[in-house]
Scaffold this active site. Sequence first.
Site, PDB file in Angstrom:
ATOM      1  N   GLY A 169       1.025  -3.833  -4.967  1.00 42.07           N
ATOM      2  CA  GLY A 169       1.013  -4.037  -3.597  1.00 42.07           C
ATOM      3  C   GLY A 169       0.101  -4.876  -2.801  1.00 42.07           C
ATOM      4  N   ASP A 178      -2.639  -1.526  -0.198  1.00 41.92           N
ATOM      5  CA  ASP A 178      -1.877  -1.940   0.821  1.00 41.92           C
ATOM      6  C   ASP A 178      -1.577  -0.995   1.906  1.00 41.92           C
ATOM      7  OD1 ASP A 178      -0.463  -0.200  -0.901  1.00 41.92           O
ATOM      8  OD2 ASP A 178       1.144  -1.629  -1.500  1.00 41.92           O
ATOM      9  N   ASP A 199      -1.401   6.240   2.065  1.00 40.47           N
ATOM     10  CA  ASP A 199      -0.072   7.468   2.459  1.00 40.47           C
ATOM     11  C   ASP A 199      -0.612   8.782   2.180  1.00 40.47           C
ATOM     12  OD1 ASP A 199       2.289   8.526   2.868  1.00 40.47           O
ATOM     13  OD2 ASP A 199       3.159   7.818   0.750  1.00 40.47           O
ATOM     14  N   LYS A 258      -0.204   5.492   6.842  1.00 38.18           N
ATOM     15  CA  LYS A 258       0.911   6.384   7.431  1.00 38.18           C
ATOM     16  C   LYS A 258       0.373   7.564   8.040  1.00 38.18           C
ATOM     17  CE  LYS A 258       4.725   5.392   4.264  1.00 38.18           C
ATOM     18  NZ  LYS A 258       5.499   5.760   3.311  1.00 38.18           N
ATOM     19  N   PHE A 310       9.535   4.753   5.090  1.00 32.55           N
ATOM     20  CA  PHE A 310       9.491   3.986   3.731  1.00 32.55           C
ATOM     21  C   PHE A 310       9.505   2.354   4.259  1.00 32.55           C
ATOM     22  CE2 PHE A 310      10.163   2.090  -0.096  1.00 32.55           C
ATOM     23  CZ  PHE A 310       9.034   2.943  -0.872  1.00 32.55           C
ATOM     24  N   VAL A 311       8.275   1.883   4.004  1.00 34.96           N
ATOM     25  CA  VAL A 311       8.238   0.441   4.381  1.00 34.96           C
ATOM     26  C   VAL A 311       8.132  -0.672   3.209  1.00 34.96           C
ATOM     27  CG1 VAL A 311       7.316   0.861   6.592  1.00 34.96           C
ATOM     28  CG2 VAL A 311       5.613   0.697   4.591  1.00 34.96           C
ATOM     29  N   ASP A 359       6.807  -2.483  -2.125  1.00 35.53           N
ATOM     30  CA  ASP A 359       8.207  -2.631  -2.950  1.00 35.53           C
ATOM     31  C   ASP A 359       8.959  -1.451  -2.654  1.00 35.53           C
ATOM     32  OD1 ASP A 359       6.364  -1.032  -4.532  1.00 35.53           O
ATOM     33  OD2 ASP A 359       8.144  -1.174  -5.864  1.00 35.53           O
ATOM     34  N   ARG A 361       8.718  -7.339  -2.239  1.00 37.68           N
ATOM     35  CA  ARG A 361       7.515  -7.829  -2.163  1.00 37.68           C
ATOM     36  C   ARG A 361       7.427  -9.084  -1.518  1.00 37.68           C
ATOM     37  NH1 ARG A 361       4.595  -3.794  -5.086  1.00 37.68           N
ATOM     38  NH2 ARG A 361       5.513  -3.286  -6.972  1.00 37.68           N
TER      39      ARG A 361
HETATM   40  P1  IMP Z   1      -0.822   7.393  -1.933  1.00 42.68           P
HETATM   41  O1  IMP Z   1      -1.569   7.658  -3.157  1.00 42.68           O
HETATM   42  O2  IMP Z   1       0.224   8.669  -1.640  1.00 42.68           O
HETATM   43  O3  IMP Z   1      -1.625   7.202  -0.791  1.00 42.68           O
HETATM   44  O4  IMP Z   1       0.135   6.211  -2.094  1.00 42.68           O
HETATM   45  C1  IMP Z   1      -0.394   4.960  -2.089  1.00 42.68           C
HETATM   46  C2  IMP Z   1       0.482   4.206  -2.974  1.00 42.68           C
HETATM   47  O5  IMP Z   1       2.011   4.431  -2.896  1.00 42.68           O
HETATM   48  C3  IMP Z   1       0.479   2.808  -2.373  1.00 42.68           C
HETATM   49  O6  IMP Z   1      -0.411   1.775  -3.000  1.00 42.68           O
HETATM   50  C4  IMP Z   1       1.918   2.173  -2.340  1.00 42.68           C
HETATM   51  O7  IMP Z   1       1.980   1.623  -3.690  1.00 42.68           O
HETATM   52  C5  IMP Z   1       2.675   3.323  -2.451  1.00 42.68           C
HETATM   53  N1  IMP Z   1       3.458   3.524  -1.241  1.00 42.68           N
HETATM   54  C6  IMP Z   1       3.324   4.657  -0.194  1.00 42.68           C
HETATM   55  N2  IMP Z   1       4.286   4.326   0.756  1.00 42.68           N
HETATM   56  C7  IMP Z   1       4.664   3.412   0.533  1.00 42.68           C
HETATM   57  C8  IMP Z   1       5.902   2.842   1.491  1.00 42.68           C
HETATM   58  O8  IMP Z   1       6.088   3.295   2.392  1.00 42.68           O
HETATM   59  N3  IMP Z   1       6.538   1.839   0.630  1.00 42.68           N
HETATM   60  C9  IMP Z   1       5.957   1.097  -0.559  1.00 42.68           C
HETATM   61  N4  IMP Z   1       5.004   1.770  -1.297  1.00 42.68           N
HETATM   62  C10 IMP Z   1       4.595   2.840  -0.873  1.00 42.68           C
HETATM   63 MG    MG Z   2       0.088   0.170  -3.895  1.00 38.83          MG
END
Ligand code: IMP
Ligand code: MG
Length: 198
Positions: A54, A110, A113, A141, A162-163, A169, A175
């Site tokens: 990403g 990217d 979350d 987020k 969800f973006v 992606d 992407r």
């Molecule tokens: P985390 O471990 O929950 O912080 O997630 C991070 C990863 O989840 C990012 O590197 C993204 O690849 C993916 N991700 C989280 N939210 C989204 C979204 O809304 N769209 C696309 N990918 C996401």
């Molecule tokens: Mg990612």
Amino acid sequence: MATTTHTHHKIFRGDSLRTLLSEADLRGGVRQLADEIRDHYGEQPITIIAVLTGAVVLLADLIRLLDMPLRIGFVRASSYRGQSTSSGHLVVDVKMLPDIRNKEVLLLDDIFDTGRTLLNLLHEMDHLNPATIRSAALLRKQGQQQVAIEPDHVAFEIPNEFVVGYGLDYNDLYRNLPYLAALDPADLTLHSTQEHSA
Ligand code: IMP
Ligand code: MG
């Protein structure tokens, strides 16, 4: 001058997308990240490690706004996501990492979350004894975090939607969208125990 609007229609596949951040918004955010990074490191050489896949679009734009000596490298993290959470175990692949020992390292993703991806990657990379390790994410987020850390730099806070686009992606598509869009929840069929590649 060519207009690119018509080409974007082919990316949509009939899904409903709503623009959250325009190309101009994104340029401004990346410029802000670059300024903050430059302010922090000055002319010190740095190694930017981008989280595949990403962060590649962000990486490409960001590094061209930085003028200190810099190296780039990549790391991969994949998680098996459950129905309602992303607490499934995270698999970190450090085989592509350059030597980061005694280097000033900036981990670049990217989106922040739940924060588990960044937390795990910082932990894994810390074992490789960088001089310092900090982190940056284009997006954060709101209200989703499950960890006690925050990225050192964030360009945009976004609502919990969800973006896709600008590297992010949905099922490995979108992407190449040059702006950031929210995907209508009705179009989201990702869930169950499918592998989610970051
Ligand atoms: P985390 O471990 O929950 O912080 O997630 C991070 C990863 O989840 C990012 O590197 C993204 O690849 C993916 N991700 C989280 N939210 C989204 C979204 O809304 N769209 C696309 N990918 C996401
Ligand atoms: Mg990612």
